[in-house]
Motif scaffolding. Structure first.
Motif, PDB file in Angstrom:
ATOM      1  N   ARG A   1      45.540  38.874  51.354  1.00 23.64           N
ATOM      2  CA  ARG A   1      45.502  40.333  51.531  1.00 23.64           C
ATOM      3  C   ARG A   1      46.000  41.037  50.261  1.00 23.64           C
ATOM      4  O   ARG A   1      45.426  42.032  49.790  1.00 23.64           O
ATOM      5  N   LEU A   2      47.096  40.551  49.702  1.00 20.56           N
ATOM      6  CA  LEU A   2      47.630  41.165  48.469  1.00 20.56           C
ATOM      7  C   LEU A   2      46.633  41.042  47.334  1.00 20.56           C
ATOM      8  O   LEU A   2      46.421  41.990  46.553  1.00 20.56           O
ATOM      9  N   LEU A   3      46.013  39.877  47.223  1.00 18.41           N
ATOM     10  CA  LEU A   3      45.051  39.682  46.148  1.00 18.41           C
ATOM     11  C   LEU A   3      43.847  40.602  46.348  1.00 18.41           C
ATOM     12  O   LEU A   3      43.278  41.126  45.385  1.00 18.41           O
TER      13      LEU A   3
ATOM     14  N   LEU B   1      33.078  45.239  48.937  1.00 18.95           N
ATOM     15  CA  LEU B   1      32.949  45.048  47.502  1.00 18.95           C
ATOM     16  C   LEU B   1      32.821  43.561  47.124  1.00 18.95           C
ATOM     17  O   LEU B   1      32.261  43.254  46.084  1.00 18.95           O
ATOM     18  N   GLY B   2      33.354  42.690  47.939  1.00 12.10           N
ATOM     19  CA  GLY B   2      33.308  41.252  47.605  1.00 12.10           C
ATOM     20  C   GLY B   2      34.255  40.479  48.521  1.00 12.10           C
ATOM     21  O   GLY B   2      34.664  40.957  49.581  1.00 12.10           O
ATOM     22  N   TRP B   3      34.648  39.301  48.007  1.00 16.62           N
ATOM     23  CA  TRP B   3      35.511  38.437  48.838  1.00 16.62           C
ATOM     24  C   TRP B   3      36.543  37.714  47.989  1.00 16.62           C
ATOM     25  O   TRP B   3      36.313  37.424  46.810  1.00 16.62           O
ATOM     26  N   VAL B   4      37.677  37.468  48.593  1.00 14.27           N
ATOM     27  CA  VAL B   4      38.718  36.616  47.990  1.00 14.27           C
ATOM     28  C   VAL B   4      38.659  35.257  48.709  1.00 14.27           C
ATOM     29  O   VAL B   4      38.790  35.196  49.942  1.00 14.27           O
TER      30      VAL B   4
ATOM     31  N   ASP C   1      41.090  49.545  49.917  1.00 19.05           N
ATOM     32  CA  ASP C   1      42.182  48.666  50.327  1.00 19.05           C
ATOM     33  C   ASP C   1      43.469  49.023  49.595  1.00 19.05           C
ATOM     34  O   ASP C   1      44.575  48.897  50.150  1.00 19.05           O
ATOM     35  N   SER C   2      43.313  49.560  48.432  1.00 22.35           N
ATOM     36  CA  SER C   2      44.526  49.870  47.656  1.00 22.35           C
ATOM     37  C   SER C   2      45.239  51.082  48.194  1.00 22.35           C
ATOM     38  O   SER C   2      46.418  51.252  47.984  1.00 22.35           O
TER      39      SER C   2
END
Length: 914
Positions: A50-52, A146-149, A131-132
């Motif tokens: 989540r932080l990333l 936007l994408g995925w971690v 998210d920020s």
């Protein structure tokens, strides 16, 4: 548990609960701890991802992709992270740190997904715009993917933690088990110490230390046991002291008693010896007395019979009848007492020889037919057609049992019939189970009376002996005889409805036995039978039907005479009244006739018919049928070619010697023989008999067995060895009902054994059989036959034909069978003797002896008989040299027979003999 010791049980009861609880608790704690660690790791991965994602949101929104690489590199430094990458909306890798990760296209969606395996934890989280600044405050449609971690954590730390926790728990469990073992061992040692102390005290007490004290340290459950044991030892000690005092007193009393018993034993031993001596003297006295009683009785009965034949005065005949009947009754009582005493003493010896049961039964019926005729009773014999021609048994004892049952039936039957039957229960190749029954129409027996039977000196009720007489021993003798032969005996009866006495025997079958006559030679002959007595008519019909004769029965003599055209032969069964009237009508008959009558007294002789006693023996009936058919020219060719010569009741050609130390017996035998045209020579002792046999040749020698100077056995041996009468027929005469040792009589060459007194009918029947046995195809003087056969030839063809009843084919077949197995027999005999196999030697000799009975091989038969006698008496007590000598004699006889076989052609010899 019951098979384990105390120590094992204590350890098991201690360790099992401790280990079970520790194992379950350890497993529970380990499971919860690992679950908690696993959840914690997943939560940490979710937080890190989540932080990333928050940090990557800005870079992706501003498209500053170069700032993503440092971000993932820093994330890789977090403990447990193995690889990290960030993908854009098109799933292109924008930044990557760590090893390559496999593609998981199904996990790249709008929600977070995770994969947990044993080796790694992989977490995929979508990155949304905003998210920020807190995407949770925005509406879902305002957020943009936007994408995925994509982060992967290795689980080595989790695995290490798992094993550390497992080993820690195991160590704690093992420590608890060791502690439990230590505590259990300490408890066991304490218990074992106390138990061992009790055990040692018990062992000391058992060795006789009655002052032993049971001591238990501490305060536990075994202390009351020790106290109880101390109480018990005190009681045992007191009882032992009392017992010792009683034993001392008993020993004193016992010594006095032993002295008394010793004196009594000496007295008892003396009394026992006196009793044995008295028993021996009693037996000798009984035997001698019975012989002395039977000897004058023999004279009384014999002379009474002779006087009855010549006396015409009615009153004198009546007196003679009373004398004869009284003597017969006394003789029966003496016979019963003698047989019973032998059975009680266990001295009754059984003979084992081939025997024709039908002939035995016919002899018994012939003996008792006069008694039945006196009461006008019907006698009939029924024999199973499957009965073998020869069985191994004691004919004398079987005849005695049948005679006793028949005599008993005749005694208790006032009118009606007495039926004798022989039936087959089961039949195999080697054994026959037979049942012999005697059925009467007499007074019958109640169940209570049946229970009293077969007991010594007991009859059905007290009135029986008064009404019918007798000793009550007849049935007991039958029972003992049958049981000694391995059989059983019984009775079936109802009051006033007659009785059926029976006994069963299991007897070996003689293989290849030669029948007395070729009865099938009469097949197809038409016979008409008249007998107003249904049972006699039925018995005769069954007998002739078994010979394949066409039988027609009639209940009226007139009806039979009217239908004579449909018959080849007529058989008339007549009672006494008919026998005196009906034969007068036969002079006009065109057919051969045989008359059957209970007695031939009063039946006029005629050339038109033949007379036989009723019921007729089958051999005599066969001979009579063939004789009258041949006389009238009606016999078929197969019958006429094998007909025996007619033998009358006069035998002047016979040379007879009578040896008896009692003058009355010699006189009676002389008178009886003179009735048959014979003038005998007489001798009053053994020495004179031997001298006469050295001077002249006798055909028949009647020899008394009990003589003072030399008994009959010794005389027979001297006659066989020292005189020219080696082949003479020896007839043993004795006052005893049965011989003591039948085998001994056979070994000395006796042809028959006759009990005194000898009736005229018995003597005539015996002489006729002796002459018939001396014939082959025609009438041959028996003396001539003996002279010709006196030389010791290996094979006597004439004797072979005589044994086969004149049938050359049968004689040829039996001799060929014996000659064909000589080589094999020699090998088996030699092998059994070399290996000292007495049982095998006895078996071979017994088999060879049976084969010799059906052929004429005198030297071999003599050698086999001597060896069989030795092996049958006391083989263990016989010397090896004696056995070897007799075995060599048998082998030499076989070799001589083998040489004779190689030098002769049997076919040619039997053609010449015929």
């Amino acid at each position: 548990m019951k098979q384990l010791g105390i120590r094992q049980q204590i350890l098991l009861m201690t360790l099992l609960p401790v280990l079970t609880v520790a194992a379950l608790l350890g497993l529970y704690i380990l499971h919860n701890y690992l679950v908690e660690v696993n959840v914690h790791q997943q939560q940490r991965a979710a937080t890190s991802s989540r932080l990333l994602a928050i940090y990557a949101d800005t870079a992706l929104s501003t498209q500053q992709f170069e700032s993503l690489q440092p971000l993932v590199s820093n994330a890789l430094e977090e403990p447990g992270v193995r690889a990290v990458r960030i993908l854009d909306q098109a799933r292109r890798v924008l930044a990557h740190a760590g090893p390559e990760m496999p593609e998981l296209p199904q996990f790249y969606g709008e929600r977070s997904n995770s994969v947990v395996t044993d080796s790694y934890l992989r977490f995929v989280r979508p990155i949304y715009s905003g998210d920020s600044v807190g995407s949770q405050l925005m509406a879902p449609r305002q957020r943009k993917l936007l994408g995925w971690v994509d982060m992967e954590y290795h689980r080595s730390g989790y695995t290490i933690t798992k094993y550390q926790t497992f080993f820690g728990s195991s160590f704690a469990i093992v420590l608890a088990a060791l502690l439990a073992i230590a505590l259990a061992s300490r408890s066991y040692r304490q218990i074992a110490r106390n138990v061992n102390s009790l055990r040692q005290s018990v062992q000391a007490f058992s060795r006789g230390f009655l002052d032993t004290h049971f001591q238990i340290d501490g305060n536990n459950e075994l202390k009351p046991l020790a106290s109880d044991l101390n109480t018990m030892t005190a009681a045992v000690k007191k009882a032992f002291q009392e017992l010792q005092s009683n034993i001392e007193q008993s020993n004193t009393d016992l010594r006095e008693t032993m002295e008394t018993l010793e004196v009594q034993n000496i007295e008892l031993d003396l009394a026992r010896r006196e009793a044995l001596e008295a028993s021996r003297i009693k037996s000798e006295f009984l035997a001698n007395t019975s012989h002395e009683i039977r000897t004058p009785l023999n004279g009384i009965i014999g002379f009474a019979n002779i006087l009855l034949k010549s006396e015409t005065d009615p009153r004198r005949r009546e007196s003679l009848d009373v004398i004869r009947a009284s003597a017969d009754s006394l003789l029966t009582i003496i016979n019963d007492l003698l047989d019973f005493s032998k059975l009680e003493a266990g001295k009754l010896a059984l003979d084992q020889i081939p025997v024709n049961l039908r002939e035995v039964a016919e002899d018994a019926l012939g003996m008792l037919s006069p008694s039945a005729n006196d009461k006008n009773l019907e006698l009939a014999l029924f024999v199973d057609k499957d009965l073998p021609d020869a069985l191994i048994a004691d004919p004398l004892r079987i005849k005695q049992a049948i005679t006793n049952l028949l005599s008993n039936a005749i005694k208790f039957t006032q009118e009606g019939h007495v039926r004798l039957g022989i039936s087959i229960n089961s039949l195999s190749d080697q054994q026959a189970n037979i049942t012999i029954t005697v059925t009467d129409s007499g007074i019958g027996l109640s169940e209570q009376q049946q229970r009293k039977l077969f007991k010594p000196f007991t009859q059905a009720d007290a009135s029986t002996s008064r009404r019918f007489g007798g000793t009550g021993l007849g049935l007991v003798i039958v029972k003992r005889l049958v049981e000694q032969m391995g059989g059983e005996v019984g009775v079936n009866s109802q009051p006033n409805d007659g009785a059926t006495f029976w006994f069963r025997l299991s007897l070996p079958i003689v293989a290849n036995a030669v029948p007395a006559r070729q009865f099938d030679q009469l097949a197809g002959i038409r016979v008409g039978i008249y007998d107003k007595r249904a049972m006699s008519r039925q018995a005769l019909q069954e007998l002739l039907t078994n010979w394949q004769i066409q039988v027609s029965t009639y209940t009226s003599s007139s009806e039979l005479l009217e239908n004579e055209e449909s018959c080849d032969l007529m058989i008339l069964g007549l009672d006494q009244s008919e026998a005196q009237v009906l034969p007068q009508r036969l002079d006009e008959c065109n057919l051969p006739v045989i008359i059957l009558s209970p007695t031939l007294d009063g039946v006029a002789a005629s050339e038109y018919y033949r007379c036989l006693t009723k019921p007729p023996p089958q051999a005599r009936l066969f001979d009579a049928i063939t004789e009258v058919l041949a006389r009238n020219g009606n016999a078929p060719p197969r019958v006429s070619s094998a007909l025996p010569a007619a033998v009358g009741m006069s035998f002047p050609q016979l040379r007879v010697l009578v040896v008896d130390d009692n003058s009355a017996n010699r006189t009676m035998m002389t008178l009886l023989l003179e009735e048959f045209g014979i003038t005998p020579a007489t001798a009053d002792g053994g020495e004179k008999a031997i001298a006469l046999c050295q001077e002249q040749l006798f055909d028949v020698i009647f020899l008394d067995l009990q003589m003072p100077d030399m008994d009959g056995i010794e005389v027979a041996a001297h006659i066989r060895e020292q005189t020219q009468c080696q082949r003479s027929r020896l007839i043993a005469l004795s006052a005893y009902l049965a011989p003591e040792n039948p085998r001994q009589l056979r070994e000395q060459g006796f042809s028959r054994y006759c009990s005194k007194p000898l009736s005229s009918e018995q003597l005539g029947s015996m002489l006729r059989e002796l002459v018939t046995d001396g014939e082959s195809t025609g009438h041959i003087n028996i003396a001539t036959t003996m002279v010709q056969a006196s030389t010791a030839r290996p094979v006597d063809l004439r004797e072979c034909v005589q044994i086969a009843r004149g049938n050359n084919a049968v004689a040829h077949q039996m001799l060929a069978m014996l000659l064909g197995g000589i080589s094999e027999t020699c090998e088996k005999l030699q092998h059994a003797h070399d290996n000292n196999d007495l049982a095998g030697l006895r078996e071979q000799i017994h088999s060879l002896r049976g084969a010799c009975c059906y052929v004429g091989v005198p030297p071999l038969k003599h050698a086999v008989d001597k060896l069989d006698a030795l092996l049958g008496s006391q083989p263990a007590a016989s010397s090896p040299d004696e056995i070897k000598t007799l075995v060599n004699d048998v082998l030499a006889a076989l070799k001589e027979l083998e040489q004779w076989r190689d030098q002769h052609d049997l076919e040619t010899l039997f053609e010449l003999e015929n």
